[in-house]
Design an enzyme around this catalytic site. Sequence first.
Site, mmCIF file in Angstrom:
data_model
loop_
_atom_site.group_PDB
_atom_site.id
_atom_site.type_symbol
_atom_site.label_atom_id
_atom_site.label_comp_id
_atom_site.label_asym_id
_atom_site.label_seq_id
_atom_site.Cartn_x
_atom_site.Cartn_y
_atom_site.Cartn_z
ATOM 1 N N TYR A 54 -1.699 18.072 0.148
ATOM 2 C CA TYR A 54 -0.680 18.616 -0.767
ATOM 3 C C TYR A 54 -0.107 19.936 -0.261
ATOM 4 O O TYR A 54 1.052 20.252 -0.555
ATOM 5 C CB TYR A 54 -1.247 18.743 -2.183
ATOM 6 C CG TYR A 54 -1.331 17.394 -2.845
ATOM 7 C CD1 TYR A 54 -0.202 16.787 -3.384
ATOM 8 C CD2 TYR A 54 -2.532 16.697 -2.887
ATOM 9 C CE1 TYR A 54 -0.267 15.529 -3.952
ATOM 10 C CE2 TYR A 54 -2.605 15.436 -3.445
ATOM 11 C CZ TYR A 54 -1.474 14.849 -3.978
ATOM 12 O OH TYR A 54 -1.532 13.593 -4.521
ATOM 13 N N VAL A 104 7.285 14.560 -7.979
ATOM 14 C CA VAL A 104 6.570 15.819 -8.233
ATOM 15 C C VAL A 104 7.307 17.022 -7.641
ATOM 16 O O VAL A 104 6.802 18.139 -7.688
ATOM 17 C CB VAL A 104 5.122 15.753 -7.689
ATOM 18 C CG1 VAL A 104 4.332 14.689 -8.419
ATOM 19 C CG2 VAL A 104 5.096 15.519 -6.174
ATOM 20 N N ASP A 105 8.507 16.787 -7.098
ATOM 21 C CA ASP A 105 9.296 17.894 -6.555
ATOM 22 C C ASP A 105 10.139 18.531 -7.659
ATOM 23 O O ASP A 105 10.196 18.031 -8.786
ATOM 24 C CB ASP A 105 10.185 17.397 -5.409
ATOM 25 C CG ASP A 105 11.135 16.288 -5.848
ATOM 26 O OD1 ASP A 105 12.058 16.585 -6.649
ATOM 27 O OD2 ASP A 105 10.975 15.136 -5.396
ATOM 28 N N HIS A 135 4.326 12.683 -13.396
ATOM 29 C CA HIS A 135 3.207 12.720 -12.455
ATOM 30 C C HIS A 135 2.848 14.128 -11.996
ATOM 31 O O HIS A 135 2.132 14.295 -11.007
ATOM 32 C CB HIS A 135 3.508 11.820 -11.248
ATOM 33 C CG HIS A 135 3.608 10.378 -11.609
ATOM 34 N ND1 HIS A 135 4.178 9.422 -10.778
ATOM 35 C CD2 HIS A 135 3.232 9.712 -12.737
ATOM 36 C CE1 HIS A 135 4.128 8.244 -11.378
ATOM 37 N NE2 HIS A 135 3.563 8.399 -12.556
ATOM 38 N N THR A 147 13.843 3.969 -8.295
ATOM 39 C CA THR A 147 12.492 3.540 -8.656
ATOM 40 C C THR A 147 12.506 2.052 -8.932
ATOM 41 O O THR A 147 13.447 1.529 -9.533
ATOM 42 C CB THR A 147 11.943 4.294 -9.885
ATOM 43 O OG1 THR A 147 10.703 3.680 -10.287
ATOM 44 C CG2 THR A 147 12.908 4.281 -11.051
#
Length: 229
Positions: free
Chosen positions: A54, A89-90, A105, A171
Amino acid sequence: MKKSIVVLTGAGVSAESGLKTFRDADGLWEGHDVMKVASIQGWRNNMELVLDFYNQRRRQLLEAKPNEAHFALAELEKDYNVTIITQNVDDLHERAGSKNVIHLHGELLKARSSFDEDLVFDWTKDINIGDFCEHNHQIRPHIVWFGEAVPLIDAAIEEVSKADIIMIVGTSMQVYPAAGLLNYKKSKIPVYFIDPKPTMSNKIMTGLEIIAEKATVGVPIAVSLLSRT
C-alpha cells in the site's frame, strides 16, 4: 428542484489515470496474490508485505491526476444533485471537484488504528512497522479488505434508493456487496452503463442505456444524453 444522480464507479475510471486494477482473470495486482495483500488474513500473516504494497500504491496515487471522466462527473453537480459511490480507494473524484463521494472500500490517503477502527487519520506518507496510534497499536491502511465488513454500504443503499438517474462507470458490477446496489433503485429510472466490455444487457433491465466505451469517452456521451432528457 434538481434531479438526483448516483454514479457507481470502479477501477475502469482510475485506470485511465494510470492506476492499475486487479480485475484481471489471473487475480494478481502488481504481481501480488490479491488475498496476500488485500485481505484481513494477509495482514495478520505478513504486515510488512501489506504495508509495503500500500505504500507503493499511495506513492503512485500522489503522482496520478484526475482524467476527463472524473472532471465530467464533477461538472454534473452544476445541474444535478450528484452522489458518487466508488469502489476505488483513490481521491481522484475529490481532486476533480466532486463534493459527495462515498468510498465503499476505504481511502488510500487515510490510515487508521488497528485497535480502534473509528480512529482514522489523513495520511500521505509511508506507513511503517512501529507507527503506532495513541493507544499504542499499529496503524494500518484505511482500506476495507476481503474478509471485512463494508461500513458504508447502508449509506450507499440509501442514496441509490432515492436516485432519479443512475450511472455506472468502469465497474463490472460483479463484486458484492456493491453489485447488489442496483436491487435498491426505483423501478424504470434511467441507468447508463459505461464500460468497454459491458457485462449487463438492456434485455434484463428497463431503462438501461449501454455505452460500450472507456470512461473518458463514455462519460461525456452519457452527459450529452442526459442533456436531452
